[in-house]
Write a protein that holds these residues in place. Sequence first.
Motif, PDB file in Angstrom:
ATOM      1  N   PRO A   1      -6.065   3.031  -7.010  1.00 31.24           N
ATOM      2  CA  PRO A   1      -6.782   3.368  -5.777  1.00 31.24           C
ATOM      3  C   PRO A   1      -7.353   2.174  -5.032  1.00 31.24           C
ATOM      4  N   ARG A   2      -7.854   2.450  -3.825  1.00 39.13           N
ATOM      5  CA  ARG A   2      -8.625   1.470  -3.051  1.00 39.13           C
ATOM      6  C   ARG A   2      -9.997   1.311  -3.710  1.00 39.13           C
TER       7      ARG A   2
ATOM      8  N   ARG B   1      -3.997   1.322  -2.853  1.00 39.01           N
ATOM      9  CA  ARG B   1      -4.536   2.337  -1.919  1.00 39.01           C
ATOM     10  C   ARG B   1      -3.892   3.694  -2.176  1.00 39.01           C
TER      11      ARG B   1
ATOM     12  N   TYR C   1       0.857  -1.187   0.000  1.00 38.86           N
ATOM     13  CA  TYR C   1       0.000   0.000   0.000  1.00 38.86           C
ATOM     14  C   TYR C   1       0.900   1.246   0.000  1.00 38.86           C
TER      15      TYR C   1
ATOM     16  N   HIS D   1      -3.786   6.289   6.705  1.00 39.53           N
ATOM     17  CA  HIS D   1      -3.758   5.302   5.628  1.00 39.53           C
ATOM     18  C   HIS D   1      -3.880   5.919   4.242  1.00 39.53           C
ATOM     19  N   ALA D   2      -4.008   7.235   4.173  1.00 38.51           N
ATOM     20  CA  ALA D   2      -4.149   7.865   2.860  1.00 38.51           C
ATOM     21  C   ALA D   2      -2.877   7.650   2.047  1.00 38.51           C
TER      22      ALA D   2
ATOM     23  N   PRO E   1     -15.051   8.379   0.784  1.00 40.40           N
ATOM     24  CA  PRO E   1     -14.019   8.871  -0.146  1.00 40.40           C
ATOM     25  C   PRO E   1     -14.503   9.994  -1.071  1.00 40.40           C
TER      26      PRO E   1
ATOM     27  N   VAL F   1      -8.513   7.091   1.160  1.00 39.71           N
ATOM     28  CA  VAL F   1      -8.990   5.725   1.348  1.00 39.71           C
ATOM     29  C   VAL F   1     -10.269   5.615   2.174  1.00 39.71           C
TER      30      VAL F   1
END
Length: 643
Positions: free
Chosen positions: A478-479, A421, A393, A432-433, A609, A425
């Motif tokens: 992306p996620r 990710r 990630y 976690h971005a 998101p 996110v």
Amino acid sequence: MTTRPQTPLLDTVDTPADLRKLKPEQLRQLADELRTEMIDAVGSTGGHLGSGLGVVELTTAIHYVFNTPEDRLIWDVGHQAYPHKILTGRRDRIRTLRQAGGLSGFTKRSESEYDPFGAAHSSTSISAGLGFAVANKLNKKPGKAIAVIGDGAMSAGMAYEAMNNAEQAGNRLIVILNDNDMSIAPPVGGLSAYLARMVSSSEYLGLRSLASKVANKIGRRVYNSLHKAEEYTRGMVTGGTLFEELGFYYVGPIDGHNLDHLIPVLENVRDSDQGPVLVHVVTTKGKGYAPAEDSADKYHGVPKFDVVTGEKAKSKAGPPAYQNVFGETLAKLAETDDRICAITAAMPSGTGVDKFAKAHPDRAFDVGIAEQHGVTFAAGLAAQGMRPFAAIYSTFLQRAYDQVVHDVAIQNLPVRFAIDRAGLVGADGATHAGSFDVTYLASLPNFVVMAAADEAELVHMTYTAAEYDEGPIAFRYPRGNGVGVDLPEIPQKLEIGKGRIVRGDESGGKVAILSLGARLEEARKAADQLEAKGLATTVADMRFAKPLDEEMIRKLAATHDVLVTVEEASIGGLGAHVLTMASDEGLTDGGLKIRTMRLPDMFQDHDDPAKQYDEAGLNAPQIVDRVLSALRHNSAGVEEARA
Ligand SMILES: Cc1ncc(C[n+]2csc(CCOP(=O)(O)OP(=O)(O)O)c2C)c(N)n1
Ligand SMILES: CC(=O)[C@@H](O)[C@H](O)COP(=O)(O)O
Ligand SMILES: [Mg+2]
């Protein structure tokens, strides 16, 4: 109408001070109510359920025995801290977990004095705890630091770097190893096997031999109380453990669901005049909720679910998830290329490496939570002629940045980075971005950096990366699910450093939108709206942040009035590279307007998101506004008179 569970005892506890007023024999009921409350809350919000369920008793015992918040309790990762949140004044907001404006899914300093250290990336708790302990020592302040770390998190090098230094903390540092024999997937490697051996009954020592050993080690007072606790304690081992070699007094393994075991042991550890101490606690992920205990992932992270049946809310059928497109594409490519390998750092399903592993078990490597090692391992494989894909990630690759620079880029080794990710996110929030990878990779010599606009592009980029042996290459996506385009039967090898025009053409127009990655859909929508206002708009999918398609940029600059770059990445990405090129070459000297649209200079909180992108100003209406303001047009697209 759903009814909340009855929790008469928990209702009397708002903070740990209330908890400490209870009698020890009331704690079992309290823990049961706490578990029920947590299941009910997460059923309505979704989130990390299994890990919190496993530490209900441990959380209760720690707050009962220690003087939190003066004693500093640090949860590693923080995904197991929901019971802690309920007991520390946040119960009234527990059903806002991970929702916009609600509680974070992790520990967060700004949320509570009971969260002395924020987390979400793993294996930081012992270092942070050591910092608190040493600060207290230097300032002659009371207060211990208690770091609770899981067996999965214990696989990262950082935990050992901290333990290697921990002796200076003395009895101010207590590490509680929460061993549930699970990471997100089953844990891997020698350490996990070592812990399993320690826990296996054949290696338990009887309590008497433990007590005599402990007496010599941590003092008579503890010895006496351990004797008192004898009948409660399942078994303990001291001596000769890896942790002892690192300077800890090792206590355990003990049953982490048995409060009659936990409380006296923690009291002894609290009162010990020597340390640091490591308490090895054995728990079950998902404990006390049958659907979780019975599931393969122990309900690590779940959507909303029906509390009675455990049935999870179904996500809408739709395009495939990016991670699966990647895993399946790579598995297919590996059928005819035995140099292809895949590496994950404890995220096999999250990265799609599980799909690859199913087809090619010998060439799939789960290295545990060890991103740094994973990257250098990939570099070694590449140096020996393999074609490794490090599937990590974006946010977790940050941890391996020196390995990316020093072991991969400087040596120009063809490691392929599959960066999942990328961008915002949602519910995991700022920690976690995937905001920074374009910036930190496209600034490195030798690197090729791509971003997939959709799932078909991801297929092409996976193939392109496989075929690229000249140096390191990264592709981000992306996620979540793709946009619904058809997946190509035969992947294309993309020309390195070449973008594509997806709407309009290079030869002329008012506006050119240069999109990198999955904002392309919004760029197309913006183009529709601009066209409706009479502004001819060209849209380019740049595909590459590095090398830039300079030829295309020059052409678009020469034939349009405004260039707008759009990317779901921080400052320093495509926009910065385009601006640098434009200023180097004087492309703006004749009046061309360039605007860059990127993630804002802030850490954005958790939210849906789409709303996060709205806050970031990266949705179609905001692209339109940006173009109009560059052209000094009003919202109807009519040029405003200049002052
Ligand atoms: C540096 C880093 N890599 C990966 C992750 C993703 N991750 C979150 S929790 C987790 C498993 C942790 O296992 P463990 O510490 O044993 O806790 P448990 O969930 O079993 O309670 C992983 C891999 C992370 N948070 N941080
Ligand atoms: C706690 C943690 O770091 C992971 O569980 C993470 O929340 C997983 O994120 P995804 O749901 O995007 O795989
Ligand atoms: Mg674990």
